[in-house]
Scaffold this motif. Structure first.
Motif, PDB file in Angstrom:
ATOM      1  N   VAL A   1      15.205  -7.151  -5.827  1.00  0.00           N
ATOM      2  CA  VAL A   1      15.053  -5.858  -6.494  1.00  0.00           C
ATOM      3  C   VAL A   1      14.644  -4.816  -5.469  1.00  0.00           C
ATOM      4  O   VAL A   1      13.754  -5.061  -4.646  1.00  0.00           O
TER       5      VAL A   1
ATOM      6  N   ILE B   1       1.683  -7.664  -1.560  1.00  0.00           N
ATOM      7  CA  ILE B   1       1.033  -7.306  -0.292  1.00  0.00           C
ATOM      8  C   ILE B   1       0.429  -5.904  -0.349  1.00  0.00           C
ATOM      9  O   ILE B   1       0.021  -5.371   0.689  1.00  0.00           O
TER      10      ILE B   1
ATOM     11  N   ASN C   1      16.153   1.515  -3.736  1.00  0.00           N
ATOM     12  CA  ASN C   1      16.851   2.329  -2.738  1.00  0.00           C
ATOM     13  C   ASN C   1      18.362   2.287  -3.042  1.00  0.00           C
ATOM     14  O   ASN C   1      18.969   1.210  -2.997  1.00  0.00           O
TER      15      ASN C   1
ATOM     16  N   THR D   1       4.294  -0.980  -2.232  1.00  0.00           N
ATOM     17  CA  THR D   1       3.305   0.096  -2.127  1.00  0.00           C
ATOM     18  C   THR D   1       1.964  -0.484  -1.688  1.00  0.00           C
ATOM     19  O   THR D   1       1.791  -1.701  -1.646  1.00  0.00           O
ATOM     20  N   SER D   2       1.008   0.405  -1.374  1.00  0.00           N
ATOM     21  CA  SER D   2      -0.339  -0.029  -0.973  1.00  0.00           C
ATOM     22  C   SER D   2      -1.325  -0.055  -2.133  1.00  0.00           C
ATOM     23  O   SER D   2      -2.416  -0.590  -2.000  1.00  0.00           O
TER      24      SER D   2
ATOM     25  N   MET E   1       8.741  -5.061   5.399  1.00  0.00           N
ATOM     26  CA  MET E   1       8.072  -6.327   5.077  1.00  0.00           C
ATOM     27  C   MET E   1       8.921  -7.216   4.169  1.00  0.00           C
ATOM     28  O   MET E   1       9.118  -8.398   4.439  1.00  0.00           O
TER      29      MET E   1
ATOM     30  N   GLY F   1      -1.784 -10.474   2.778  1.00  0.00           N
ATOM     31  CA  GLY F   1      -1.266  -9.625   3.853  1.00  0.00           C
ATOM     32  C   GLY F   1      -2.078  -9.930   5.093  1.00  0.00           C
ATOM     33  O   GLY F   1      -3.041 -10.707   5.037  1.00  0.00           O
ATOM     34  N   VAL F   2      -1.718  -9.313   6.224  1.00  0.00           N
ATOM     35  CA  VAL F   2      -2.461  -9.618   7.448  1.00  0.00           C
ATOM     36  C   VAL F   2      -3.846  -8.988   7.422  1.00  0.00           C
ATOM     37  O   VAL F   2      -4.817  -9.569   7.901  1.00  0.00           O
TER      38      VAL F   2
ATOM     39  N   ASP G   1       5.068  -2.431 -12.448  1.00  0.00           N
ATOM     40  CA  ASP G   1       5.926  -3.537 -12.001  1.00  0.00           C
ATOM     41  C   ASP G   1       5.207  -4.878 -12.183  1.00  0.00           C
ATOM     42  O   ASP G   1       5.813  -5.868 -12.607  1.00  0.00           O
TER      43      ASP G   1
ATOM     44  N   GLU H   1      -2.207  -3.405  -0.212  1.00  0.00           N
ATOM     45  CA  GLU H   1      -3.523  -3.612   0.397  1.00  0.00           C
ATOM     46  C   GLU H   1      -4.619  -3.725  -0.656  1.00  0.00           C
ATOM     47  O   GLU H   1      -5.488  -4.594  -0.572  1.00  0.00           O
TER      48      GLU H   1
ATOM     49  N   TRP I   1      11.049  -8.583  -4.265  1.00  0.00           N
ATOM     50  CA  TRP I   1      10.998  -7.223  -4.847  1.00  0.00           C
ATOM     51  C   TRP I   1      10.504  -6.286  -3.755  1.00  0.00           C
ATOM     52  O   TRP I   1       9.366  -6.372  -3.321  1.00  0.00           O
TER      53      TRP I   1
ATOM     54  N   ALA J   1       6.702  -6.168  -2.281  1.00  0.00           N
ATOM     55  CA  ALA J   1       6.274  -5.394  -1.101  1.00  0.00           C
ATOM     56  C   ALA J   1       6.785  -3.972  -1.275  1.00  0.00           C
ATOM     57  O   ALA J   1       7.819  -3.596  -0.713  1.00  0.00           O
TER      58      ALA J   1
ATOM     59  N   LEU K   1      12.654  -4.330  -0.356  1.00  0.00           N
ATOM     60  CA  LEU K   1      13.404  -4.843   0.804  1.00  0.00           C
ATOM     61  C   LEU K   1      13.231  -3.921   2.007  1.00  0.00           C
ATOM     62  O   LEU K   1      14.147  -3.717   2.791  1.00  0.00           O
TER      63      LEU K   1
HETATM   64  P1  NAD Z   1       8.723   0.100   3.380  1.00  0.00           P
HETATM   65  O1  NAD Z   1       8.508   1.529   3.017  1.00  0.00           O
HETATM   66  O2  NAD Z   1       9.478  -0.255   4.601  1.00  0.00           O
HETATM   67  O3  NAD Z   1       9.475  -0.659   2.156  1.00  0.00           O
HETATM   68  C1  NAD Z   1       9.203  -0.487   0.790  1.00  0.00           C
HETATM   69  C2  NAD Z   1      10.466  -0.861  -0.008  1.00  0.00           C
HETATM   70  O4  NAD Z   1      10.131  -0.950  -1.384  1.00  0.00           O
HETATM   71  C3  NAD Z   1      11.581   0.172   0.147  1.00  0.00           C
HETATM   72  O5  NAD Z   1      12.809  -0.489   0.387  1.00  0.00           O
HETATM   73  C4  NAD Z   1      11.594   0.891  -1.217  1.00  0.00           C
HETATM   74  O6  NAD Z   1      12.892   1.318  -1.579  1.00  0.00           O
HETATM   75  C5  NAD Z   1      11.110  -0.207  -2.148  1.00  0.00           C
HETATM   76  N1  NAD Z   1      10.401   0.230  -3.353  1.00  0.00           N
HETATM   77  C6  NAD Z   1       9.306   1.017  -3.417  1.00  0.00           C
HETATM   78  N2  NAD Z   1       8.861   1.091  -4.685  1.00  0.00           N
HETATM   79  C7  NAD Z   1       9.702   0.334  -5.431  1.00  0.00           C
HETATM   80  C8  NAD Z   1       9.757  -0.005  -6.807  1.00  0.00           C
HETATM   81  N3  NAD Z   1       8.825   0.409  -7.684  1.00  0.00           N
HETATM   82  N4  NAD Z   1      10.768  -0.809  -7.234  1.00  0.00           N
HETATM   83  C9  NAD Z   1      11.699  -1.262  -6.368  1.00  0.00           C
HETATM   84  N5  NAD Z   1      11.680  -0.991  -5.047  1.00  0.00           N
HETATM   85  C10 NAD Z   1      10.697  -0.199  -4.596  1.00  0.00           C
HETATM   86  O7  NAD Z   1       7.269  -0.551   3.414  1.00  0.00           O
HETATM   87  P2  NAD Z   1       6.839  -1.926   4.120  1.00  0.00           P
HETATM   88  O8  NAD Z   1       6.530  -1.698   5.534  1.00  0.00           O
HETATM   89  O9  NAD Z   1       7.817  -2.987   3.743  1.00  0.00           O
HETATM   90  O10 NAD Z   1       5.440  -2.193   3.372  1.00  0.00           O
HETATM   91  C11 NAD Z   1       5.353  -2.282   1.959  1.00  0.00           C
HETATM   92  C12 NAD Z   1       3.922  -2.031   1.513  1.00  0.00           C
HETATM   93  O11 NAD Z   1       3.111  -3.126   1.943  1.00  0.00           O
HETATM   94  C13 NAD Z   1       3.300  -0.760   2.161  1.00  0.00           C
HETATM   95  O12 NAD Z   1       2.559  -0.058   1.192  1.00  0.00           O
HETATM   96  C14 NAD Z   1       2.399  -1.311   3.242  1.00  0.00           C
HETATM   97  O13 NAD Z   1       1.292  -0.472   3.503  1.00  0.00           O
HETATM   98  C15 NAD Z   1       1.971  -2.635   2.634  1.00  0.00           C
HETATM   99  N6  NAD Z   1       1.562  -3.609   3.663  1.00  0.00           N
HETATM  100  C16 NAD Z   1       0.414  -4.310   3.486  1.00  0.00           C
HETATM  101  C17 NAD Z   1       0.009  -5.199   4.462  1.00  0.00           C
HETATM  102  C18 NAD Z   1      -1.270  -5.987   4.305  1.00  0.00           C
HETATM  103  O14 NAD Z   1      -1.796  -6.472   5.308  1.00  0.00           O
HETATM  104  N7  NAD Z   1      -1.811  -6.184   3.098  1.00  0.00           N
HETATM  105  C19 NAD Z   1       0.763  -5.395   5.611  1.00  0.00           C
HETATM  106  C20 NAD Z   1       1.970  -4.694   5.753  1.00  0.00           C
HETATM  107  C21 NAD Z   1       2.372  -3.800   4.760  1.00  0.00           C
END
Ligand code: NAD
Length: 347
Positions: free
Chosen positions: A35, A104, A38, A81-82, A15, A137-138, A90, A106, A10, A79, A12
């Protein structure tokens, strides 16, 4: 391999697509659904979205209800949102469908730290539906919390912890540049911090809470500061350019106190191209007490790759775990999924 674990990916983005690509390499895992909302991805075969040069027979949907079927899906990796609150709708759908989930976001690394009511709801809902929910997450989820905790494993007593992660933001996209204040003036940086548009790192309360809980350090107050890293030289990435005197990144610090005493200090200076000012990247953990422990990893553990790796590597543990909301410290140690025994380990 027997008992292949069936995964719904969920989200794409950077991450989520990386996780899906890694899962394709793992014989114990099978991607059965995807899922994303986009419009450029919806209706496409996942193989095309991932750019792997072949169809996978999985069509990306923006209607999760059509694929959240526990008869076909063992776990969701999400993956998107934060923020825990933003992901709740969801997460509720996934959990009430009776399916395990790794997030993931944060704030989900230790949801209780900032969202205790949502954490309780997630734990109750997960137990009611017999599923496991993990945040990882990292960072948060690994370098500045889990690794710190594991390194205290041989200590008789710990008086204070200081850990830092010095990293390079250059590979990241425009959202990260904006939320870290890269390319702004120092004045605009300070205004952005005070207005909440420049947030720096998301995860210090989660990491500090996790460490304090695991060791019983009794942290009762967390303070965060965000300072601009002002560049002496010209730096640029495909998304931002920074003239000398402008902001190349955010030096973010989180400190956990027990009463008036500082017990945990986490430092995370994040900037583009730190090498241009002779700043090497790295992860450093210093544990004071008896015995002292000092760890240095150079360069930093690669953030994007490690987030993708730890999420995929935790899948078998989450599927095997008892129901409820979990943190990394609640499950067996993460390990790279290289062969059959890695899938067979049980909680
Ligand atoms: P990104 O913006 O590249 O990708 C997010 C994807 O999710 C997009 O394709 C978007 O269309 C889709 N999306 C968003 N909300 C959605 C929903 N409700 N339903 C379906 N699709 C949805 O972001 P990313 O770089 O892949 O990172 C994802 C999140 O993970 C970010 O918030 C980032 O900060 C977090 N993250 C956390 C860690 C950690 O260490 N915990 C590490 C990396 C990223």
């Amino acid at each position: 391999m027997n008992n292949t674990i069936r995964v719904l990916q969920w989200g794409l983005g950077a991450m989520g697509s990386g996780m899906a690509r890694l899962m394709l390499e793992k014989p114990g895992l099978e991607i059965v659904a995807a899922v994303d909302n986009n419009p450029a991805y919806v209706g496409q075969d996942l193989g095309q979205v991932l750019g792997v040069g072949r169809d996978l027979g999985v069509i990306v949907t923006d209607q999760p209800e059509t694929v959240l079927d526990k008869a076909n899906v063992d776990i969701v990796t999400i993956a998107t949102t934060s923020w825990t609150a933003r992901q709740m709708p969801d997460l509720r759908k996934i959990i009430t469908a009776g399916i395990n989930v790794i997030s993931i976001a944060e704030e989900m690394a230790d949801a209780e730290a900032q969202n205790p009511e949502l954490a309780r709801e997630l734990d109750d809902l997960a137990k009611q539906h017999g599923v496991t929910v993990l945040g990882t997450g990292v960072n948060p989820g690994y370098v500045l919390d889990y690794l710190v905790i594991v390194l205290t494993g041989g200590c008789h007593r710990v008086t204070r912890i200081e850990a830092s992660r010095v990293n390079d933001l250059s590979p990241y996209g425009p959202t990260v540049m904006e939320t870290q204040g890269v390319g702004t003036t120092p004045e605009a940086f300070r205004k952005g911090v005070s207005e909440g548009s420049i947030v720096g790192h998301v995860g210090f309360p989660e990491s500090i809470h996790m460490i304090s809980e695991a060791l019983g350090l009794g942290v009762d107050r967390i303070e965060e500061t965000r300072e601009p890293i002002i560049s002496q030289v010209y730096r640029e990435t495909p998304h931002v350019s920074v003239e000398p005197g402008m902001v190349a990144g955010c030096a973010h610090t989180g400190v956990g106190y027990r009463g008036e005493e500082e017990v945990i200090r986490l430092v995370h200076p994040q900037q583009i191209h730190p090498h241009l000012e002779n700043q090497a990247t790295g992860d450093y953990i210093h544990i004071f007490g008896e015995p002292e422990v000092h760890m240095a990893i150079n360069p930093e553990i690669a953030g994007g790759k490690a987030t993708i790796g730890i999420t995929v590597n935790m899948i078998p543990h989450v599927v095997a775990a008892s129901p409820g909301l979990k943190r990394m410290i609640d499950l067996p140690a993460p390990a790279a999924l290289m062969g059959a025994s890695a899938y067979a380990r049980k909680v």
